[in-house]
Design a protein around this motif. Structure first.
Motif, PDB file in Angstrom:
ATOM      1  N   ARG A 192      34.310  43.331  34.680  1.00  0.00           N
ATOM      2  CA  ARG A 192      34.318  41.730  35.121  1.00  0.00           C
ATOM      3  C   ARG A 192      35.896  41.429  36.086  1.00  0.00           C
ATOM      4  O   ARG A 192      35.856  40.344  36.596  1.00  0.00           O
ATOM      5  CB  ARG A 192      34.398  40.637  34.279  1.00  0.00           C
ATOM      6  CG  ARG A 192      32.826  40.628  33.528  1.00  0.00           C
ATOM      7  CD  ARG A 192      31.834  40.595  34.566  1.00  0.00           C
ATOM      8  NE  ARG A 192      31.962  39.514  35.283  1.00  0.00           N
ATOM      9  CZ  ARG A 192      31.434  39.098  36.517  1.00  0.00           C
ATOM     10  NH1 ARG A 192      30.915  40.267  36.959  1.00  0.00           N
ATOM     11  NH2 ARG A 192      31.677  38.195  37.206  1.00  0.00           N
ATOM     12  N   GLY A 193      36.661  42.441  36.311  1.00  0.00           N
ATOM     13  CA  GLY A 193      37.726  42.396  37.036  1.00  0.00           C
ATOM     14  C   GLY A 193      37.599  42.112  38.400  1.00  0.00           C
ATOM     15  O   GLY A 193      36.639  42.598  39.072  1.00  0.00           O
ATOM     16  N   PRO A 194      38.583  41.510  39.281  1.00  0.00           N
ATOM     17  CA  PRO A 194      38.376  41.269  40.507  1.00  0.00           C
ATOM     18  C   PRO A 194      38.309  42.612  41.429  1.00  0.00           C
ATOM     19  O   PRO A 194      39.080  43.511  40.842  1.00  0.00           O
ATOM     20  CB  PRO A 194      39.438  40.034  40.747  1.00  0.00           C
ATOM     21  CG  PRO A 194      40.673  40.639  39.997  1.00  0.00           C
ATOM     22  CD  PRO A 194      39.913  41.069  38.671  1.00  0.00           C
ATOM     23  N   VAL A 195      37.837  42.532  42.428  1.00  0.00           N
ATOM     24  CA  VAL A 195      38.180  43.619  43.483  1.00  0.00           C
ATOM     25  C   VAL A 195      39.498  43.388  43.899  1.00  0.00           C
ATOM     26  O   VAL A 195      39.839  42.400  44.723  1.00  0.00           O
ATOM     27  CB  VAL A 195      36.992  43.852  44.495  1.00  0.00           C
ATOM     28  CG1 VAL A 195      37.344  44.805  45.592  1.00  0.00           C
ATOM     29  CG2 VAL A 195      35.703  43.842  43.906  1.00  0.00           C
ATOM     30  N   ILE A 196      40.302  44.536  44.078  1.00  0.00           N
ATOM     31  CA  ILE A 196      41.689  44.293  44.559  1.00  0.00           C
ATOM     32  C   ILE A 196      41.785  45.024  45.783  1.00  0.00           C
ATOM     33  O   ILE A 196      41.944  46.479  45.779  1.00  0.00           O
ATOM     34  CB  ILE A 196      42.871  44.772  43.491  1.00  0.00           C
ATOM     35  CG1 ILE A 196      42.700  43.913  42.338  1.00  0.00           C
ATOM     36  CG2 ILE A 196      44.153  44.553  44.135  1.00  0.00           C
ATOM     37  CD1 ILE A 196      43.577  44.399  41.213  1.00  0.00           C
ATOM     38  N   ALA A 197      41.382  44.581  47.060  1.00  0.00           N
ATOM     39  CA  ALA A 197      41.246  45.360  48.228  1.00  0.00           C
ATOM     40  C   ALA A 197      41.618  44.596  49.573  1.00  0.00           C
ATOM     41  O   ALA A 197      41.136  43.136  49.485  1.00  0.00           O
ATOM     42  CB  ALA A 197      39.844  46.146  48.267  1.00  0.00           C
ATOM     43  N   GLU A 198      41.967  45.051  50.530  1.00  0.00           N
ATOM     44  CA  GLU A 198      42.201  44.305  51.780  1.00  0.00           C
ATOM     45  C   GLU A 198      41.541  44.953  52.962  1.00  0.00           C
ATOM     46  O   GLU A 198      41.410  44.401  54.033  1.00  0.00           O
ATOM     47  CB  GLU A 198      43.783  43.890  51.954  1.00  0.00           C
ATOM     48  CG  GLU A 198      44.550  45.008  51.611  1.00  0.00           C
ATOM     49  CD  GLU A 198      44.571  46.440  52.526  1.00  0.00           C
ATOM     50  OE1 GLU A 198      44.290  46.032  53.592  1.00  0.00           O
ATOM     51  OE2 GLU A 198      44.652  47.376  51.770  1.00  0.00           O
ATOM     52  N   ASP A 199      40.970  46.224  52.737  1.00  0.00           N
ATOM     53  CA  ASP A 199      40.161  46.871  53.677  1.00  0.00           C
ATOM     54  C   ASP A 199      39.202  47.820  53.146  1.00  0.00           C
ATOM     55  O   ASP A 199      39.160  47.945  51.837  1.00  0.00           O
ATOM     56  CB  ASP A 199      41.116  47.549  54.866  1.00  0.00           C
ATOM     57  CG  ASP A 199      41.979  48.568  54.179  1.00  0.00           C
ATOM     58  OD1 ASP A 199      41.696  48.879  52.925  1.00  0.00           O
ATOM     59  OD2 ASP A 199      42.933  49.151  54.545  1.00  0.00           O
ATOM     60  N   GLU A 200      38.398  48.384  53.863  1.00  0.00           N
ATOM     61  CA  GLU A 200      37.458  49.669  53.233  1.00  0.00           C
ATOM     62  C   GLU A 200      38.068  50.548  52.445  1.00  0.00           C
ATOM     63  O   GLU A 200      37.615  51.091  51.570  1.00  0.00           O
ATOM     64  CB  GLU A 200      36.511  49.809  54.327  1.00  0.00           C
ATOM     65  CG  GLU A 200      35.201  50.912  53.950  1.00  0.00           C
ATOM     66  CD  GLU A 200      34.432  49.978  53.079  1.00  0.00           C
ATOM     67  OE1 GLU A 200      33.875  50.502  51.894  1.00  0.00           O
ATOM     68  OE2 GLU A 200      34.313  48.697  53.284  1.00  0.00           O
ATOM     69  N   THR A 201      39.501  50.976  52.947  1.00  0.00           N
ATOM     70  CA  THR A 201      39.974  52.289  52.242  1.00  0.00           C
ATOM     71  C   THR A 201      40.374  51.707  50.898  1.00  0.00           C
ATOM     72  O   THR A 201      40.078  52.333  49.919  1.00  0.00           O
ATOM     73  CB  THR A 201      41.378  52.663  52.960  1.00  0.00           C
ATOM     74  OG1 THR A 201      41.000  52.964  54.413  1.00  0.00           O
ATOM     75  CG2 THR A 201      41.931  53.618  52.187  1.00  0.00           C
ATOM     76  N   SER A 202      41.174  50.597  50.811  1.00  0.00           N
ATOM     77  CA  SER A 202      41.527  50.079  49.389  1.00  0.00           C
ATOM     78  C   SER A 202      40.478  49.825  48.475  1.00  0.00           C
ATOM     79  O   SER A 202      40.190  49.793  47.334  1.00  0.00           O
ATOM     80  CB  SER A 202      42.617  49.064  49.632  1.00  0.00           C
ATOM     81  OG  SER A 202      41.869  47.821  50.112  1.00  0.00           O
ATOM     82  N   ARG A 203      39.273  49.417  49.117  1.00  0.00           N
ATOM     83  CA  ARG A 203      38.089  48.912  48.457  1.00  0.00           C
ATOM     84  C   ARG A 203      37.517  50.373  47.647  1.00  0.00           C
ATOM     85  O   ARG A 203      36.904  50.253  46.527  1.00  0.00           O
ATOM     86  CB  ARG A 203      36.983  48.366  49.274  1.00  0.00           C
ATOM     87  CG  ARG A 203      35.452  47.890  48.432  1.00  0.00           C
ATOM     88  CD  ARG A 203      34.697  47.314  49.508  1.00  0.00           C
ATOM     89  NE  ARG A 203      35.343  45.842  49.620  1.00  0.00           N
ATOM     90  CZ  ARG A 203      35.176  44.896  48.942  1.00  0.00           C
ATOM     91  NH1 ARG A 203      34.500  45.066  47.832  1.00  0.00           N
ATOM     92  NH2 ARG A 203      35.678  43.658  49.255  1.00  0.00           N
ATOM     93  N   ARG A 204      37.353  51.460  48.668  1.00  0.00           N
ATOM     94  CA  ARG A 204      36.994  52.544  47.955  1.00  0.00           C
ATOM     95  C   ARG A 204      38.027  53.030  46.848  1.00  0.00           C
ATOM     96  O   ARG A 204      37.524  53.602  45.718  1.00  0.00           O
ATOM     97  CB  ARG A 204      37.070  53.569  49.077  1.00  0.00           C
ATOM     98  CG  ARG A 204      36.504  54.980  48.430  1.00  0.00           C
ATOM     99  CD  ARG A 204      34.953  54.942  47.964  1.00  0.00           C
ATOM    100  NE  ARG A 204      34.444  56.385  47.796  1.00  0.00           N
ATOM    101  CZ  ARG A 204      33.295  56.543  47.264  1.00  0.00           C
ATOM    102  NH1 ARG A 204      32.607  55.610  46.878  1.00  0.00           N
ATOM    103  NH2 ARG A 204      32.872  57.866  47.242  1.00  0.00           N
ATOM    104  N   VAL A 205      39.139  52.890  46.880  1.00  0.00           N
ATOM    105  CA  VAL A 205      40.236  53.355  45.769  1.00  0.00           C
ATOM    106  C   VAL A 205      39.721  52.419  44.548  1.00  0.00           C
ATOM    107  O   VAL A 205      39.922  52.797  43.433  1.00  0.00           O
ATOM    108  CB  VAL A 205      41.668  53.291  46.337  1.00  0.00           C
ATOM    109  CG1 VAL A 205      42.436  53.351  45.136  1.00  0.00           C
ATOM    110  CG2 VAL A 205      41.861  54.267  47.363  1.00  0.00           C
ATOM    111  N   ASP A 206      39.451  51.140  44.820  1.00  0.00           N
ATOM    112  CA  ASP A 206      39.401  50.271  43.814  1.00  0.00           C
ATOM    113  C   ASP A 206      37.776  50.790  43.004  1.00  0.00           C
ATOM    114  O   ASP A 206      38.002  50.549  41.905  1.00  0.00           O
ATOM    115  CB  ASP A 206      38.863  48.946  44.382  1.00  0.00           C
ATOM    116  CG  ASP A 206      38.759  47.741  43.321  1.00  0.00           C
ATOM    117  OD1 ASP A 206      39.588  47.134  42.759  1.00  0.00           O
ATOM    118  OD2 ASP A 206      37.450  47.633  42.850  1.00  0.00           O
ATOM    119  N   ASP A 207      37.112  51.354  43.687  1.00  0.00           N
ATOM    120  CA  ASP A 207      35.947  51.862  43.007  1.00  0.00           C
ATOM    121  C   ASP A 207      36.081  53.052  42.409  1.00  0.00           C
ATOM    122  O   ASP A 207      35.822  53.102  41.019  1.00  0.00           O
ATOM    123  CB  ASP A 207      34.845  52.409  44.085  1.00  0.00           C
ATOM    124  CG  ASP A 207      34.283  51.210  44.849  1.00  0.00           C
ATOM    125  OD1 ASP A 207      34.075  49.968  44.328  1.00  0.00           O
ATOM    126  OD2 ASP A 207      33.530  51.394  45.862  1.00  0.00           O
TER     127      ASP A 207
END
Length: 277
Positions: A192-207
């Motif tokens: 349930r934690g928030p997604v911490i990302a500001e672009d597609e690259t950091s979103r993939r790292v969040d995953d």
């Protein structure tokens, strides 16, 4: 503060700035996944570097837990006490939670810079993997059932210790509950934690970090051995309860191993993107 900027200069005295060690850990983590950068972005350095034990030097709690781990083994050998494995498992749970809480300090900084809404449960479940989720559920539900069954089983041999089998089972049941609480605390943030990302690259790292955190901070299969007090009361023959416990242990460990291998394979390479310079 621009979270996409490479972290130069690295000044830990400034709010939200990663340390030199955290930057180094992040570079190594990215390199293992096929991304070579000299200076990772600020957001990635905060999140990835903050998850390592040595990110800010050796924490005091690691030394304390290591000392307690060693002294526990000595104490249980010198003084006949029940539940040495349970005591070590509780120390392990405490160590994992302290590691996780320390990483969350850096996560909160990153979240204040680029936090968004949490993803749907079905998305997170797919990231972490159903083998891990099933293994975790089986660990604590099945373990609780085995501990309860142990209380109802009459020992089939002469007991040679000053304490009763019920004392051993009680200590193991308590340790299993501690492990369940520690796992639930971490999984609450993973799921349930928030997604911490500001672009597609950091979103993939969040995953990737979300999937790895379940295994890094909440390896629930470790606590499966705490359901083994059935062997204390059923060791002589070893009996149906012993065989059930063995099947339970194999299933839990097997599922979690499969889940970890799937996660390692799925995230072995990161896609091209802006990871730094």
């Amino acid at each position: 503060m621009n979270v996409r900027e490479p972290v130069l200069p690295v000044d830990p005295r400034l709010p939200g700035e990663p340390t030199v060690l955290e930057v180094g850990r992040t570079r190594a983590w990215l390199a293992r996944r096929g991304v070579v950068v000299w200076l990772p972005t600020r957001l990635l350095a905060l999140r990835v570097g903050g998850r390592s034990i040595g990110g800010r030097g050796t924490p005091v709690y690691a030394i304390v837990i290591a000392g307690a781990w060693w002294s526990t083994g000595v104490l249980f050998k010198a003084v006949e006490l029940p539940g040495q494995a349970a005591a070590l498992a509780v120390l392990f749970a405490v160590f994992q939670i302290l590691r996780w809480r320390r990483a969350q300090g850096r996560e909160q900084v990153a979240e204040s810079l680029a936090g968004t809404a949490p993803p749907p449960f079905r998305v997170v479940a797919r990231l972490v993997g159903w083998p891990y989720l099933v293994s975790t559920t089986l660990t604590f539900v099945g373990g609780a059932a085995l501990c309860a069954a142990s209380f109802l089983t009459v020992p089939q041999f002469t007991w040679k210790h000053w304490y009763s089998p019920a004392a051993v089972i009680g200590v193991h049941t308590f340790a299993l509950a501690v492990g369940a609480g520690a796992t639930a605390l971490v999984l609450g943030r993973v799921l349930r934690g928030p997604v911490i990302a500001e672009d597609e690259t950091s979103r993939r790292v969040d995953d990737v970090l979300r999937a790895e955190d379940a295994y890094r901070f909440a390896p629930s299969a470790v606590y499966a051995v705490l359901a083994m007090p059935v062997f204390v009361v059923d060791w002589a023959t070893p009996g149906y309860l012993g065989w059930l416990a063995l099947a339970y242990l194999v299933a839990v460990l097997g599922l979690q191993l499969i889940g970890w291998l799937v996660v390692r394979h799925r995230y072995r390479r990161l896609p091209p993107g802006s990871y730094g310079r």
